[in-house]
Enzyme design. Structure first.
Site, PDB file in Angstrom:
ATOM      1  N   LEU A  18      -7.332 -14.959  37.217  1.00  0.00           N
ATOM      2  CA  LEU A  18      -8.006 -16.426  36.389  1.00  0.00           C
ATOM      3  C   LEU A  18      -7.850 -17.702  37.370  1.00  0.00           C
ATOM      4  O   LEU A  18      -7.028 -18.472  36.926  1.00  0.00           O
ATOM      5  CB  LEU A  18      -7.370 -16.155  35.010  1.00  0.00           C
ATOM      6  CG  LEU A  18      -8.096 -16.811  34.109  1.00  0.00           C
ATOM      7  CD1 LEU A  18      -9.926 -16.959  33.490  1.00  0.00           C
ATOM      8  CD2 LEU A  18      -7.094 -17.020  32.999  1.00  0.00           C
ATOM      9  N   HIS A  19      -8.422 -17.661  38.134  1.00  0.00           N
ATOM     10  CA  HIS A  19      -8.247 -19.169  39.067  1.00  0.00           C
ATOM     11  C   HIS A  19      -9.851 -19.814  38.695  1.00  0.00           C
ATOM     12  O   HIS A  19     -10.300 -19.445  37.508  1.00  0.00           O
ATOM     13  CB  HIS A  19      -8.438 -18.945  40.702  1.00  0.00           C
ATOM     14  CG  HIS A  19     -10.316 -18.178  40.859  1.00  0.00           C
ATOM     15  ND1 HIS A  19     -11.363 -18.958  41.388  1.00  0.00           N
ATOM     16  CD2 HIS A  19     -10.249 -17.027  40.844  1.00  0.00           C
ATOM     17  CE1 HIS A  19     -12.382 -17.956  40.986  1.00  0.00           C
ATOM     18  NE2 HIS A  19     -12.435 -16.498  40.699  1.00  0.00           N
ATOM     19  N   ALA A  20      -9.742 -21.277  38.997  1.00  0.00           N
ATOM     20  CA  ALA A  20     -10.759 -22.019  38.658  1.00  0.00           C
ATOM     21  C   ALA A  20     -11.709 -21.875  37.811  1.00  0.00           C
ATOM     22  O   ALA A  20     -12.529 -22.693  37.272  1.00  0.00           O
ATOM     23  CB  ALA A  20     -11.028 -23.656  39.489  1.00  0.00           C
ATOM     24  N   GLU A  91     -18.086 -12.095  39.138  1.00  0.00           N
ATOM     25  CA  GLU A  91     -17.342 -11.579  40.235  1.00  0.00           C
ATOM     26  C   GLU A  91     -17.276 -10.312  41.115  1.00  0.00           C
ATOM     27  O   GLU A  91     -17.971 -10.270  41.907  1.00  0.00           O
ATOM     28  CB  GLU A  91     -15.587 -12.582  40.301  1.00  0.00           C
ATOM     29  CG  GLU A  91     -15.769 -13.473  40.315  1.00  0.00           C
ATOM     30  CD  GLU A  91     -14.899 -14.796  40.432  1.00  0.00           C
ATOM     31  OE1 GLU A  91     -13.157 -13.697  41.016  1.00  0.00           O
ATOM     32  OE2 GLU A  91     -14.307 -15.543  40.641  1.00  0.00           O
TER      33      GLU A  91
END
Length: 115
Positions: A18-20, A91
């Site tokens: 859970l990145h930007a 993604e």
């Protein structure tokens, strides 16, 4: 009398966690609903409309989380947020330009005509 709390378990599937970018998609999706939406990892519970709070969870690939929502459109909110997780925040898709949220999507747009 308050609205019931709805919950759903989700797992972070995308490699980078859970990145930007996924956090931004989650904030955008949560903002489409009137319900309060939270994400919980262990004892830490954060508002899905706060990108900084989401990033502090440190949710890496494989992390199990609980999404909870309370309000008139809570079930729809859980479904939309759950789909983001299930799709790995797009993604995992071949088409990374997918919309942030499936809420209110329609297949036909009145201002688009075939060329």
């Amino acid at each position: 009398m308050s609205a019931p709390l709805h919950e759903r378990s989700v797992r972070v599937l995308n490699r980078q966690g859970l990145h930007a970018r996924p956090a931004d998609l989650l904030v955008r999706c949560a903002s489409e609903f009137q319900s309060q939406i939270f994400l919980q990892k262990g004892s830490e519970k954060v508002d899905c409309r706060s990108i900084l709070s989401l990033l502090t969870l440190g949710a890496t690939e494989g992390t199990d989380l609980t999404v909870s929502a309370q309000g008139q459109d809570a079930e729809q909110a859980l479904e939309a947020v759950g789909q983001l997780f299930d799709r790995g925040f797009h993604e995992l898709d071949e088409n990374p330009g997918s919309p942030a949220c499936s809420a209110g999507e329609t297949s036909d747009s009145p201002d688009q005509s075939p060329s």
